[in-house]
Design a protein around this motif. Structure first.
Motif, mmCIF file in Angstrom:
data_model
loop_
_atom_site.group_PDB
_atom_site.id
_atom_site.type_symbol
_atom_site.label_atom_id
_atom_site.label_comp_id
_atom_site.label_asym_id
_atom_site.label_seq_id
_atom_site.Cartn_x
_atom_site.Cartn_y
_atom_site.Cartn_z
ATOM 1 N N ALA A 65 12.177 26.844 77.385
ATOM 2 C CA ALA A 65 12.711 26.398 78.669
ATOM 3 C C ALA A 65 11.821 25.333 79.307
ATOM 4 C CB ALA A 65 12.855 27.598 79.613
ATOM 5 N N VAL A 66 10.522 25.441 79.084
ATOM 6 C CA VAL A 66 9.584 24.454 79.609
ATOM 7 C C VAL A 66 9.769 23.122 78.889
ATOM 8 C CG1 VAL A 66 7.147 23.847 79.822
ATOM 9 C CG2 VAL A 66 7.908 26.172 80.357
ATOM 10 N N ARG A 67 9.928 23.174 77.566
ATOM 11 C CA ARG A 67 10.133 21.945 76.797
ATOM 12 C C ARG A 67 11.446 21.271 77.210
ATOM 13 N NH1 ARG A 67 6.307 21.933 72.560
ATOM 14 N NH2 ARG A 67 6.830 19.708 72.425
ATOM 15 N N GLU A 68 12.470 22.071 77.460
ATOM 16 C CA GLU A 68 13.761 21.528 77.876
ATOM 17 C C GLU A 68 13.654 20.870 79.251
ATOM 18 O OE1 GLU A 68 18.238 23.198 78.877
ATOM 19 O OE2 GLU A 68 17.077 24.125 77.252
ATOM 20 N N ALA A 69 12.977 21.558 80.178
ATOM 21 C CA ALA A 69 12.801 20.987 81.520
ATOM 22 C C ALA A 69 12.009 19.683 81.456
ATOM 23 C CB ALA A 69 12.090 21.999 82.419
ATOM 24 N N ALA A 70 10.968 19.664 80.628
ATOM 25 C CA ALA A 70 10.171 18.444 80.459
ATOM 26 C C ALA A 70 11.027 17.328 79.878
ATOM 27 C CB ALA A 70 8.972 18.725 79.561
ATOM 28 N N GLY A 71 11.952 17.696 78.975
ATOM 29 C CA GLY A 71 12.840 16.707 78.382
ATOM 30 C C GLY A 71 13.759 16.080 79.417
ATOM 31 N N PHE A 72 14.346 16.910 80.277
ATOM 32 C CA PHE A 72 15.252 16.375 81.292
ATOM 33 C C PHE A 72 14.505 15.535 82.331
ATOM 34 C CE2 PHE A 72 18.339 19.623 79.841
ATOM 35 C CZ PHE A 72 19.429 18.788 79.706
ATOM 36 N N ALA A 73 13.289 15.918 82.659
ATOM 37 C CA ALA A 73 12.499 15.126 83.604
ATOM 38 C C ALA A 73 12.141 13.770 83.002
ATOM 39 C CB ALA A 73 11.235 15.888 83.993
ATOM 40 N N GLU A 82 10.003 10.196 74.805
ATOM 41 C CA GLU A 82 9.369 11.460 75.188
ATOM 42 C C GLU A 82 10.427 12.551 75.383
ATOM 43 O OE1 GLU A 82 6.774 12.895 79.031
ATOM 44 O OE2 GLU A 82 6.384 10.898 78.204
ATOM 45 N N ALA A 83 11.530 12.177 76.027
ATOM 46 C CA ALA A 83 12.607 13.145 76.251
ATOM 47 C C ALA A 83 13.159 13.660 74.925
ATOM 48 C CB ALA A 83 13.717 12.505 77.079
ATOM 49 N N LEU A 84 13.368 12.756 73.989
ATOM 50 C CA LEU A 84 13.920 13.150 72.692
ATOM 51 C C LEU A 84 12.986 14.113 71.961
ATOM 52 C CD1 LEU A 84 16.193 12.805 70.655
ATOM 53 C CD2 LEU A 84 15.022 10.758 69.784
ATOM 54 N N ALA A 85 11.693 13.848 72.033
ATOM 55 C CA ALA A 85 10.722 14.735 71.385
ATOM 56 C C ALA A 85 10.760 16.132 71.994
ATOM 57 C CB ALA A 85 9.314 14.151 71.505
ATOM 58 N N GLU A 86 10.880 16.219 73.319
ATOM 59 C CA GLU A 86 10.926 17.523 73.987
ATOM 60 C C GLU A 86 12.227 18.266 73.664
ATOM 61 O OE1 GLU A 86 8.421 18.774 75.238
ATOM 62 O OE2 GLU A 86 7.146 17.016 75.525
#
Length: 282
Positions: A65-73, A82-86
């Protein structure tokens, strides 16, 4: 980064809360509070949301969930690599394919529309729910437009979801994308019709369809507040007898010379009188 005292972390989704249970209690609370801030700021302050997402990522990078939130941010701040990697990391952790459309859109953001089209034809798309499939259709149409394939983009958006009379969460955006593609192809009358349909479906103002429709109709919006302020200033100047500098008449050439001579003469008179006093003293 500071977090308001009213943010407790309990505001997060219960599924995310369950994921955080693998962490020590205090750490889980800190991560949860940062995730709440990401959600709060994502639309209005993407950079702020990104900052909180980086804090959560440092604290709990192994939580999906943290990786997903970081991706959307990162996505909201156009950091597409960076988003794609997350998103990829979150997908590996959970096996969930819900992020497939936004991952494809990241490929578009990175200037790789062909890659987005490849993803649109992948088996994962068939596993998406209705909302995900509509989202994938929007991304695919965007990729077609990136490649200059306007007619293909229009055809891509023509679907049962577009023709449906019922309003779903995706309806306004789908109609808007279709109207925008029609306009790009020079089909203005059809574009106006679909912008109007997008306005009907856009109950929460998620698009600027009303502005686009007004633009096509030649309607210009006037800032009434600014006009009132200007009128108030003009009334104040009139009441106090103040003449704006820009309205002050410029003296004629002859008058300007006369004023200048008067000032010079006055100076000379003052000097002469001082000299006369000195002579009297002598």
């Amino acid at each position: 980064m500071p977090i308001p005292e009213d943010v407790t972390g309990d505001e997060i989704d219960k599924d995310v809360r369950q994921e955080l249970q693998s962490l020590p209690k205090t750490l889980a609370e800190d991560v949860a509070r940062n995730l709440v801030m990401v959600a709060r700021l994502l639309d209005e302050d993407p950079e702020g949301a990104y900052g909180y997402s980086r804090v959560a990522l440092r604290l709990a990078s192994r939580v999906a969930a943290v990786r997903e939130a970081a991706g959307f941010a990162a996505y909201a701040t156009q950091k597409y690599g960076e988003a794609l990697a997350e998103f990829r990391a979150a997908k590996r952790m959970t096996g969930n394919i819900d992020l497939w459309p936004v991952m494809a859109d990241c490929e578009r953001g990175l200037g790789r529309p062909e890659k987005a089209l490849d993803m649109a034809g992948a088996p994962e798309v068939h596993k998406l729910d209705k909302a995900g499939q509509v989202e994938m259709r929007l991304v695919t149409a965007g990729a077609r437009r990136d490649l200059g394939q306007l007619d293909a983009a229009i055809v891509t958006l023509q679907s049962p979801e577009l023709a449906a009379n019922s309003v779903q969460p995706w309806t306004a955006r789908l109609r808007y994308a279709y109207a925008d593609a029609l306009l790009a192809a020079g089909r203005e009358n059809e574009a106006r019709e679909w912008f109007a349909k997008a306005v009907e479906a856009d109950r929460d103002g998620s698009t600027d369809a009303s502005d686009r429709l007004a633009e096509l109709d030649g309607v210009e919006f006037v800032d009434a507040l600014a006009e009132d302020e200007n009128e108030d200033h003009e009334n104040e100047d009139h009441e106090t007898g103040v003449v704006p500098a820009s309205a002050s008449p410029e003296p004629a050439e002859g008058e300007r010379d006369t004023h200048e001579r008067d000032e010079i003469v006055d100076d000379e008179i003052v000097v002469d009188e001082d000299d006369k006093d000195e002579d009297d003293k002598d």
